[in-house]
Design an enzyme around this catalytic site. Structure first.
Site, PDB file in Angstrom:
ATOM      1  N   ASN A 256       0.777  -1.114  -0.398  1.00 50.10           N
ATOM      2  CA  ASN A 256       0.201  -0.219   0.273  1.00 50.10           C
ATOM      3  C   ASN A 256       0.765   1.269  -0.209  1.00 50.10           C
ATOM      4  O   ASN A 256       2.064   1.256   0.419  1.00 50.10           O
ATOM      5  CB  ASN A 256      -0.616   0.268   1.661  1.00 50.10           C
ATOM      6  CG  ASN A 256      -1.229  -1.730   1.485  1.00 50.10           C
ATOM      7  OD1 ASN A 256      -2.441  -1.764   1.395  1.00 50.10           O
ATOM      8  ND2 ASN A 256      -0.709  -2.032   2.818  1.00 50.10           N
ATOM      9  N   GLU A 289       8.469  -5.123  -1.505  1.00 49.06           N
ATOM     10  CA  GLU A 289       7.638  -4.439  -0.614  1.00 49.06           C
ATOM     11  C   GLU A 289       7.462  -2.987  -1.103  1.00 49.06           C
ATOM     12  O   GLU A 289       6.677  -1.523  -1.571  1.00 49.06           O
ATOM     13  CB  GLU A 289       6.690  -4.379   0.080  1.00 49.06           C
ATOM     14  CG  GLU A 289       5.909  -5.482   0.893  1.00 49.06           C
ATOM     15  CD  GLU A 289       5.397  -6.331  -0.323  1.00 49.06           C
ATOM     16  OE1 GLU A 289       4.801  -6.010  -0.934  1.00 49.06           O
ATOM     17  OE2 GLU A 289       5.215  -7.556  -0.236  1.00 49.06           O
ATOM     18  N   GLU A 311       4.160  -8.216 -10.255  1.00 45.39           N
ATOM     19  CA  GLU A 311       4.630  -9.316  -9.931  1.00 45.39           C
ATOM     20  C   GLU A 311       6.314  -9.833 -10.314  1.00 45.39           C
ATOM     21  O   GLU A 311       7.217  -9.797  -9.248  1.00 45.39           O
ATOM     22  CB  GLU A 311       4.173 -10.361  -8.742  1.00 45.39           C
ATOM     23  CG  GLU A 311       2.828  -9.670  -7.698  1.00 45.39           C
ATOM     24  CD  GLU A 311       3.227  -8.818  -7.275  1.00 45.39           C
ATOM     25  OE1 GLU A 311       3.899  -9.081  -6.428  1.00 45.39           O
ATOM     26  OE2 GLU A 311       2.566  -7.706  -6.100  1.00 45.39           O
TER      27      GLU A 311
HETATM   28  N1  ARG Z   1       0.620  -7.702  -3.186  1.00 43.91           N
HETATM   29  C1  ARG Z   1       1.227  -8.315  -2.777  1.00 43.91           C
HETATM   30  C2  ARG Z   1       2.447  -8.877  -3.211  1.00 43.91           C
HETATM   31  O1  ARG Z   1       3.058  -8.885  -3.546  1.00 43.91           O
HETATM   32  C3  ARG Z   1       1.015  -9.821  -1.965  1.00 43.91           C
HETATM   33  C4  ARG Z   1      -0.386  -9.589  -2.406  1.00 43.91           C
HETATM   34  C5  ARG Z   1      -1.470 -10.570  -2.208  1.00 43.91           C
HETATM   35  N2  ARG Z   1      -3.002 -10.480  -2.761  1.00 43.91           N
HETATM   36  C6  ARG Z   1      -3.979 -11.652  -2.896  1.00 43.91           C
HETATM   37  N3  ARG Z   1      -4.919 -11.601  -2.830  1.00 43.91           N
HETATM   38  N4  ARG Z   1      -3.025 -12.650  -2.382  1.00 43.91           N
HETATM   39  O2  ARG Z   1       3.893  -8.845  -1.893  1.00 43.91           O
HETATM   40 ZN    ZN Z   2       4.290  -8.368  -5.096  1.00 38.96          ZN
END
Ligand code: ARG
Ligand code: ZN
Length: 847
Positions: A256, A289, A311
């Site tokens: 976030n 992150e 990702e």
């Molecule tokens: N974006 C996050 C990360 O890779 C993971 C979020 C996972 N969300 C989910 N709905 N499984 O750091």
């Molecule tokens: Zn991620």
């Protein structure tokens, strides 16, 4: 029910600004939202306004200040076009939500008295009515009111008083990056000055009592921020960067904007409570992150089909970072181990899907090893193909061209084409086609020329019966029979189904193929044990050096399982040489000592046309470890002694590598000394790495009961440490006892099954005990299915994720297949099954 990439349309409206007011109350939080909207020129014509919304009690709705009667349905709210003006307009809603009753841990929920959020992928619609899709980006203003001392949201703080705080995030963002945290928290803080001189306040927020376990995460954050400036030229863009540790969290962490929320186990660490692996994972996830701030937040995804855009790239970046911080060789081996264990497994079964899928039912089911790990591998290949300079140019162009946008894989590939002039049409298949290519190699030498012939096969996967040849970068080196390198690493580009490459050679060389694991493929080549041992001794490429030892071990274990072979000197002597070779990094030596996993072995046997017997694999693998222990035995105590670290614990790679070799040696010694050394090591341990290392050694040797009691007594109050206690005794239980041990632990008073970490430590540990889970009785299957069905109504996301335990069923014998299918059918037939688990079960059944 399924959503298709080909149906993409831009949203009907633009969101120009969002203002939110939260009045927090555990059972009845009020959320007032003011959205400034305008028609989207990309969607000409007049359109209804459709806002997503789930489990929201609508209290009021206004359009341009005037009350509007309009009833929401199950998934949202539609304001008919007839009500909407031609130009910009404002929609105000107020809703009531129930954070305390939110057991799914998606949207706004409570974790031990603290409010927190998880919005990716589609959780924001459980907070307020909104176009909850990543291509709708807007600046957010947030006011939080509540009687808790710390009230956080995204962006910069703009005001605060008793019971309230206001935040403004100037960077337009999609709703999935929204976050709010409120709690009685304390901060571990540090200042940071960016390369261009912006002063940033860094804070890691935790519960009181945990503030002395934040130093390593903070250090990792500072190193990540510096690294992104130095390596990618990316600076941080707000005045504060907040991280919060939360105990109840469905995943690892979440990026976030300006307010990363973490599963507490990936933040909190001290030498007493965290192992070296925990430290390494914290460093990697903090970096991951943080790196999302540019690859994910400043440039986000147009739709969820493009998830790998952020990702895959961010995993690739965190892998580069960890390599720079530690050892590239060791990091690469660990990454490949993980890729094979999770992604190859996924790619070879009913859950196979492309790095960029073209349809899904529940997007939360696609946060997979394929999107993340194979997504990163694809970028690694791209970098190899265009070179370091081409990669750097392409990334610079990506950041300048797409900053502030929601982009696609096409955009990403176009950037590479424009920056380097390389045509990536064929390369794109890596994104659109599932399955692990198999590459066969033959060699020929006629006294003057050495020829390598490659043939690639792209096996069918669900929904993709046929696929074209891929571009496969194959890094190759050649050694002469003395062990000298005669061809340094060269990248061959395999682009056709079958292709030969020729090299002048007056003597027959020994090839080192797929150095650094240059492509995520299975290499098939008949190699003698002598040649493998030769490469283990002489290869200059550290990955292939390790790979040679691993292949030697896998060939041997396969023969032990299928025709009762016994470990011979070719393997034992080769491993012994590496183990005691002081010119090699101890971390590398520890990896060379690690035996192939049981699940990996089952997959390999199955690929070779043998039906794997889990109990037999377990027994033979044990026999293999014992043989190694006997071979190395006399020298093990000396090695353990020599690797002792006299000073205080430090979590750096050098010290961690020495500990890992020391523990590997202790583990072997425990198989032949009746457990004496490990018991002593357990008592002497002054850090969690050695405490767990000794306990694992004892448990694997069928001992350790007294130590388990002591461990529990010492750590009963520490959730993250107790997760280890639960997981280890199940993961390492004898196959015949694994189910019984698990059942007993599900009755333990601290088995808080609604906490995802604890659930994973128990039920996930059983799924990971290969021979226990696949026990011939079927009791492992039954117990896991029972618990998934119990968790599903409360937390479908975690239940669905853990159901992947069943995805390897096609490998096994008819009895096991029948038992798994019965469990899948039982789950499928359960009334009210979630969309999440329903989709997974359906895919695993092949329907
Ligand atoms: N974006 C996050 C990360 O890779 C993971 C979020 C996972 N969300 C989910 N709905 N499984 O750091
Ligand atoms: Zn991620």
């Amino acid at each position: 029910r399924a959503i298709h990439l080909s149906d993409y349309l831009p949203y009907t409206h633009l969101v120009e600004e969002v203002a939110l007011v939260f009045r927090l109350a555990p059972k009845a939080t009020r959320v007032a939202a003011t959205l400034r909207l305008a028609p989207n020129p990309a969607r000409p014509g007049r359109h209804d306004l459709r806002l997503d919304g789930e489990n929201l009690r609508l209290l009021s709705l206004r359009l341009n200040g005037a009350a509007l009667e309009c009833a929401p349905d199950d998934t949202g709210l539609t304001i008919p076009a007839a009500h909407l003006p031609d130009g910009p307009f404002t929609v105000e809603t107020e809703v009531e939500i129930d954070p305390e009753g939110n057991t799914a841990l998606e949207g706004l929920y409570m974790s031990r008295g603290m409010y927190c959020t998880q919005c990716e992928a589609e959780g924001f619609r459980k907070i307020t009515f909104y176009p909850d899709r990543p291509d709708v980006m807007a600046p957010f203003r947030v006011r939080v009111e509540g009687d808790l001392p710390v009230l956080l949201s995204n962006g910069n703080p703009t005001g605060q008083g008793t019971g309230w705080a206001e935040w403004v995030d100037p960077w337009p963002k999609p709703a999935y990056l929204f976050a709010l945290v409120a709690g009685d928290l304390v901060a571990h803080s540090a200042p940071f000055r960016t390369a261009s001189g912006r002063e940033v306040a860094l804070n890691i927020w935790v519960r009181k009592g945990d503030e002395d376990r934040c130093a390593y995460a903070m250090d990792s954050l500072i190193r990540s921020m510096r690294w992104d400036e130095e390596v990618y030229g990316r600076e941080y863009d707000l005045d504060v960067f907040n991280i919060v540790a939360v105990d109840d969290f469905n995943m690892g962490a979440m990026e976030n904007k300006g307010l990363n929320i973490f599963n507490s186990k990936f933040v909190l660490a001290s030498p007493e409570t965290a192992t070296d692996d925990d430290f390494a994972r914290i460093e990697a996830i903090i970096a991951h992150e943080y790196f999302h701030n540019w690859t994910g937040n400043r440039i986000t995804c147009r739709d969820w089909f493009q998830l790998c855009l952020k990702e895959g790239l961010t995993v690739f970046r965190d892998q580069q970072f960890s390599g720079d911080m530690r050892s590239h060789a060791v990091k690469r081996i660990e990454d490949v181990l993980l890729l094979r264990a999770r992604q190859f497994r996924e790619d070879g079964g009913p859950l196979a899907h492309p790095v960029r899928p073209d349809s899904y039912v529940e997007i939360n089911n696609f946060y997979t090893a394929t999107i993340y790990e194979k997504g990163a591998e694809v970028i690694g290949m791209l970098k190899r193909l265009v070179g370091d300079e081409g990669y750097a140019k392409a990334l610079d162009l990506y950041f300048t061209r797409h900053d502030g946008q929601a982009a696609t894989i096409e955009d990403w590939l176009t950037v590479f084409q424009d920056a380097t002039g390389r045509d990536l049409t064929q390369f794109k298949r890596w994104y659109t086609e599932a399955g692990t290519p198999r590459v066969k190699v033959w060699e020929e030498w006629d006294g003057a020329t050495y020829t390598l012939t490659f043939e690639q096969e792209n096996p069918p996967t669900p929904g993709q019966p046929e696929k074209g040849a891929k571009v496969i970068p194959i890094a190759l080196g050649l050694l002469n029979p003395n062990g000298d390198e005669v061809l340094p690493t060269t990248v061959l580009e395999l682009t056709e189904g079958r292709q030969s490459f020729r090299f002048p050679a007056a003597t027959r060389p020994v090839p080192s193929i797929l150095r650094g694991f240059s492509a995520p493929v299975v290499l098939e080549r008949e190699v003698s044990p002598e040649e493998r041992a030769f490469l283990l001794a002489h290869d200059t490429d550290p990955f292939n050096k390790w790979e040679a030892g691993r292949a030697l071990a896998k060939d041997l274990l396969a023969r032990m399982v299928t025709d009762g072979a016994a470990p011979g000197p070719d393997w034992l002597d080769a491993i012994a040489r590496v183990t005691f070779d002081e010119t090699l990094d101890p971390a590398f030596r520890a990896l060379a000592l690690r035996l192939p996993g049981e699940d990996d072995m089952a997959a390999t046997l199955h690929a070779g046309g043998v039906t794997p017997d889990p109990a037999r694999i377990w027994t033979e693998r044990r026999r293999m470890a014992e043989a190694l222990a006997k071979r190395l035995g006399p020298q093990l105590p000396g090695l353990i002694e020599a690797l002792a670290e006299p000073g205080p614990f430090t979590p750096d790679a050098r010290a961690a590598g020495r500990r890992s070799l020391r523990i590997a040696a202790l583990n072997l010694l425990t198989r032949i000394d009746g457990g004496r050394a490990a018991q002593a090591a357990y008592r002497a341990a002054n850090n969690m790495t050695e405490e767990v290392g000794a306990l694992v050694a004892l448990l694997e040797a069928g001992a350790g009961q007294e130590e388990l009691v002591a461990f529990e007594a010492r750590w009963a109050k520490d959730r993250n440490v107790m997760d280890k206690w639960f997981a280890l005794q199940i993961a390492l239980a004898h196959p015949d006892r694994a189910v019984g041990v698990t059942e007993a632990l599900t009755r333990h008073p601290d088995f808080d099954w609604k906490n995802p970490n604890r659930f994973r430590s128990v039920i996930g540990a059983l799924s990971g005990n290969h021979a226990g889970f696949h026990h011939a009785s079927g009791a492992g299957y039954r117990l896991v299915a029972d618990w998934l069905l119990k968790l599903d109504p409360l937390n479908p996301q975690t239940a669905a994720r853990m159901s992947t335990a069943f995805d390897t069923w096609p490998r096994y014998d008819a009895d096991r297949q029948g038992m798994v299918q019965a469990e899948l059918a039982r789950m499928a037939a359960t009334p009210g099954l979630s969309r999440d688990l329903g989709e997974m079960v359906g895919r695993m059944r092949g329907v």
